[in-house]
Structures are given as C-alpha cells and as structure tokens.
Design a protein around this motif. Structure first.
Motif, mmCIF file in Angstrom:
data_model
loop_
_atom_site.group_PDB
_atom_site.id
_atom_site.type_symbol
_atom_site.label_atom_id
_atom_site.label_comp_id
_atom_site.label_asym_id
_atom_site.label_seq_id
_atom_site.Cartn_x
_atom_site.Cartn_y
_atom_site.Cartn_z
ATOM 1 N N LEU A 147 0.828 -1.208 0.000
ATOM 2 C CA LEU A 147 0.000 0.000 0.000
ATOM 3 C C LEU A 147 0.860 1.256 0.000
ATOM 4 O O LEU A 147 0.556 2.236 -0.693
ATOM 5 N N GLU A 148 1.958 1.198 0.742
ATOM 6 C CA GLU A 148 2.883 2.341 0.774
ATOM 7 C C GLU A 148 3.496 2.580 -0.597
ATOM 8 O O GLU A 148 3.585 3.717 -1.059
ATOM 9 N N LYS A 149 3.913 1.481 -1.261
ATOM 10 C CA LYS A 149 4.467 1.627 -2.615
ATOM 11 C C LYS A 149 3.420 2.175 -3.574
ATOM 12 O O LYS A 149 3.711 3.033 -4.417
ATOM 13 N N TYR A 150 2.187 1.702 -3.436
ATOM 14 C CA TYR A 150 1.100 2.191 -4.308
ATOM 15 C C TYR A 150 0.866 3.690 -4.106
ATOM 16 O O TYR A 150 0.767 4.456 -5.059
ATOM 17 N N PHE A 151 0.811 4.114 -2.846
ATOM 18 C CA PHE A 151 0.579 5.530 -2.553
ATOM 19 C C PHE A 151 1.750 6.405 -3.007
ATOM 20 O O PHE A 151 1.551 7.506 -3.523
ATOM 21 N N ARG A 152 2.979 5.881 -2.817
ATOM 22 C CA ARG A 152 4.147 6.639 -3.258
ATOM 23 C C ARG A 152 4.113 6.817 -4.778
ATOM 24 O O ARG A 152 4.362 7.909 -5.302
ATOM 25 N N GLN A 153 3.777 5.752 -5.485
ATOM 26 C CA GLN A 153 3.670 5.816 -6.943
ATOM 27 C C GLN A 153 2.544 6.765 -7.347
ATOM 28 O O GLN A 153 2.670 7.527 -8.305
ATOM 29 N N GLN A 154 1.455 6.721 -6.619
ATOM 30 C CA GLN A 154 0.315 7.579 -6.932
ATOM 31 C C GLN A 154 0.660 9.055 -6.710
ATOM 32 O O GLN A 154 0.302 9.916 -7.511
ATOM 33 N N GLU B 3 0.459 11.545 -9.903
ATOM 34 C CA GLU B 3 -0.592 12.562 -9.901
ATOM 35 C C GLU B 3 -0.031 13.970 -9.700
ATOM 36 O O GLU B 3 -0.781 14.933 -9.733
ATOM 37 N N HIS B 4 1.257 14.068 -9.441
ATOM 38 C CA HIS B 4 1.904 15.363 -9.174
ATOM 39 C C HIS B 4 1.214 16.079 -8.018
ATOM 40 O O HIS B 4 0.910 17.257 -8.067
ATOM 41 N N LEU B 5 0.946 15.324 -6.988
ATOM 42 C CA LEU B 5 0.321 15.901 -5.799
ATOM 43 C C LEU B 5 1.401 16.345 -4.832
ATOM 44 O O LEU B 5 2.334 15.620 -4.551
ATOM 45 N N THR B 6 1.271 17.521 -4.328
ATOM 46 C CA THR B 6 2.247 18.019 -3.359
ATOM 47 C C THR B 6 1.746 17.818 -1.940
ATOM 48 O O THR B 6 2.481 18.029 -0.994
ATOM 49 N N ASN B 7 0.513 17.445 -1.796
ATOM 50 C CA ASN B 7 -0.051 17.236 -0.459
ATOM 51 C C ASN B 7 0.294 15.835 0.020
ATOM 52 O O ASN B 7 0.505 14.923 -0.756
#
Length: 121
Positions: A98-105, A109-113
């Motif tokens: 899940l951590e790898k998925y979120f890091r990739q996401q 997505e170019h999210l800075t938050n």
C-alpha cells in the motif's frame, strides 16, 4: 452753512470698448475649458474605476477557480482510494504494498499534499 465735509473730486473712469468686449469672452472661454476639463476628469475616473473593478473580479474568479482545482484533485484521489479499499480492489492489510502504491500515486498525480490512511473500528 459751513460744512466740515470736504468735497471729493470726482474721478472719471473711462473703460475702453476693447476691454468691455475682451473680458466676457475670456471668462466664457475659461468657464468652458474648466467645465470640459472637469467633465473629462470625472469621465476618466469612472472609466478607470470600471476597468479596475472588472479586472479585480476577473482575477478573483481565476484565483477561486485555481484554488478549487488545486483542492479538488487530492480529494478525488483520496475518494478513489477509499472506494478501491471498500471494494477490496486495494489490499489495505499489506502496508508495504500500500505504501508503494501511494508513493507511486503521489508521483504520478503530481500531488504536493501528503495523503494518509486511518483505520476505523
């Protein structure tokens, strides 16, 4: 009867015809130029006020739209992740995956938050 008053000599003021004709024309010209200048100043002031008001409205609308888009994207991503977890499409028990998925996401997505998961019992 003797009067203590002295007799003042009469002065003869002679005004020229040239002066009588020039003064009204000069006064009319000064009045007309002053009135036109004042009206022009007021009109220019109103035009500047209208332009500045429309510019402020446009800038405010652009800022509002930019902020709305900025805050909408992370909310959509979090909502999609929550839906994927509810539908068992995302294995939430596997924290490393899940951590790898979120890091990739976050990178994709170019999210800075920062995003997080909280568990509810």
């Amino acid at each position: 009867m003797n009067s203590d008053r002295r007799i003042k000599p009469q002065r003869n003021y002679q005004t020229s015809l040239k002066l009588i004709l020039i003064i009204p024309f000069v006064l009319q010209i000064i009045g007309a130029v002053g009135l036109v200048g004042f009206l022009s100043y007021r009109s220019g002031q109103k035009a500047v006020d209208n332009i500045s008001e429309s510019l402020m409205n446009e800038v405010g609308d652009r800022i509002h739209e930019t902020l709305k888009n900025y805050f909408r994207k992370p909310t959509e991503v979090l909502q999609n992740n929550a839906n994927a977890i509810k539908l068992d499409l995302l294995p939430w028990q596997d924290f490393t995956g899940l951590e790898k998925y979120f890091r990739q996401q976050l990178q994709g997505e170019h999210l800075t938050n920062a995003m997080s998961i909280s568990t509810y019992r």
